[in-house]
Design an enzyme around this catalytic site. Structure first.
Site, mmCIF file in Angstrom:
data_model
loop_
_atom_site.group_PDB
_atom_site.id
_atom_site.type_symbol
_atom_site.label_atom_id
_atom_site.label_comp_id
_atom_site.label_asym_id
_atom_site.label_seq_id
_atom_site.Cartn_x
_atom_site.Cartn_y
_atom_site.Cartn_z
ATOM 1 N N ARG A 42 -45.497 28.641 -61.423
ATOM 2 C CA ARG A 42 -44.759 27.841 -60.427
ATOM 3 C C ARG A 42 -45.697 27.633 -59.252
ATOM 4 O O ARG A 42 -45.775 28.433 -58.352
ATOM 5 C CB ARG A 42 -43.505 28.612 -60.006
ATOM 6 C CG ARG A 42 -42.651 27.917 -58.963
ATOM 7 C CD ARG A 42 -41.368 28.715 -58.717
ATOM 8 N NE ARG A 42 -40.576 28.150 -57.630
ATOM 9 C CZ ARG A 42 -40.787 28.437 -56.342
ATOM 10 N NH1 ARG A 42 -41.751 29.287 -55.984
ATOM 11 N NH2 ARG A 42 -40.036 27.884 -55.398
ATOM 12 N N SER A 114 -32.480 25.302 -63.946
ATOM 13 C CA SER A 114 -31.795 26.010 -62.849
ATOM 14 C C SER A 114 -30.433 25.377 -62.651
ATOM 15 O O SER A 114 -30.329 24.148 -62.558
ATOM 16 C CB SER A 114 -32.570 25.835 -61.536
ATOM 17 O OG SER A 114 -33.860 26.320 -61.645
ATOM 18 N N LYS A 143 -38.906 31.327 -52.026
ATOM 19 C CA LYS A 143 -38.571 29.902 -52.156
ATOM 20 C C LYS A 143 -38.136 29.414 -50.789
ATOM 21 O O LYS A 143 -37.091 29.826 -50.273
ATOM 22 C CB LYS A 143 -37.452 29.738 -53.190
ATOM 23 C CG LYS A 143 -37.066 28.307 -53.547
ATOM 24 C CD LYS A 143 -35.996 28.316 -54.652
ATOM 25 C CE LYS A 143 -35.332 26.967 -54.853
ATOM 26 N NZ LYS A 143 -36.160 25.934 -55.450
HETATM 27 C C1 IFP Z 1 -35.900 28.099 -59.504
HETATM 28 C C2 IFP Z 1 -35.920 28.794 -60.673
HETATM 29 C C3 IFP Z 1 -34.724 29.384 -61.205
HETATM 30 N N1 IFP Z 1 -34.756 30.079 -62.370
HETATM 31 C C4 IFP Z 1 -35.915 30.203 -63.034
HETATM 32 C C5 IFP Z 1 -35.880 31.003 -64.327
HETATM 33 F F1 IFP Z 1 -35.852 32.299 -64.041
HETATM 34 F F2 IFP Z 1 -36.952 30.731 -65.046
HETATM 35 F F3 IFP Z 1 -34.774 30.719 -65.018
HETATM 36 N N2 IFP Z 1 -37.071 29.686 -62.613
HETATM 37 C C6 IFP Z 1 -37.140 28.969 -61.456
HETATM 38 N N3 IFP Z 1 -38.238 28.478 -61.051
#
Ligand code: IFP
Ligand code: MG
Length: 217
Positions: A42, A114, A143
């Site tokens: 990410r 998500s 985040k």
């Molecule tokens: C914003 C996010 C929410 N959930 C997930 C995951 F854990 F992979 F499901 N990854 C992300 N980048």
């Protein structure tokens, strides 16, 4: 596909900006050695890699994940995922439509979405999502535009309605607060700073897996 999501899954998410000053590839390898079950690149924020630098970094991540036979997913960037032959893609509500992504990546690759509600979960499942991410469960520092902490109510609701889709909790999860996430029925925890910032990543992964034991589901 479901056997890829055995409980307790520990889904490590990282970008070059989350490596706390360490070599991100060394952090990834330590996490792979330590037993993570999934990895997601990410790459966001100021200083994030772009262009050819990002492609090369993603290829190195892919090589490491292949070496340890762990699924390698990329966040948001479908083109990058296809370019490096990643095992899957994770998208948010503000990214490309999940039906479109599924059409682009084909049936074999993993698609994670998500979601923040039953409705979003239904749409993602109908579009062929293999797993859902729900959060932030707790406050998160990883985040910038995170929504306010939602706890595990949403996870319980979605699993209650759709018991067959693996759900990962994400957002501020540590081994200490992970039991509530397991209790809600999550297949796994998704973590960024709890692992990237750990002194002993393997030990921290072990703590996450042990936090699942003894939680009566
Ligand atoms: C914003 C996010 C929410 N959930 C997930 C995951 F854990 F992979 F499901 N990854 C992300 N980048
Ligand atoms: Mg996104």
């Amino acid at each position: 596909m479901c056997n890829l999501f055995n409980k307790p899954s520990v889904y490590f998410i990282m970008g070059t900006q989350n490596a706390s000053g360490k070599d991100p590839l060394k952090v990834l390898e330590e996490a792979l050695k330590g037993g993570i079950t999934h990895f997601q690149l990410r790459e966001k924020g100021t200083g994030a890699l772009r262009g050819q630098n990002l492609v090369e970094f993603a290829e190195k991540c892919q090589e490491l994940c292949t070496q340890y036979q762990i699924p390698f997913l990329i966040n948001d960037d479908v083109d990058l995922a296809l370019a490096v032959g990643a095992d899957g893609i994770h998208i948010g509500q503000e990214d490309m439509d999940c039906g479109q992504v599924r059409a682009l990546i084909g049936k074999e690759k993993m698609l994670g979405v998500s979601v923040h509600s039953l409705e979003e979960a239904r749409i993602a499942i109908d579009a062929g999502a293999d797993y859902l991410g729900m959060g932030p469960v707790y406050g998160t520092r990883s985040k910038a535009d995170a929504k306010r902490p939602a706890g595990t109510v949403g996870i319980e609701e979605v699993i209650g309605q759709f018991p067959h889709i693996p759900v990962f909790g994400i957002g501020g999860i540590t081994p200490q607060n992970a039991p509530a996430v397991w209790q809600a029925g999550a297949s796994g925890v998704a973590v960024i700073s709890a692992l990237s910032g750990a002194d002993d990543i393997a030990l921290q992964i072990a703590h996450f897996k042990n936090s699942y034991k003894g939680v009566l589901i």
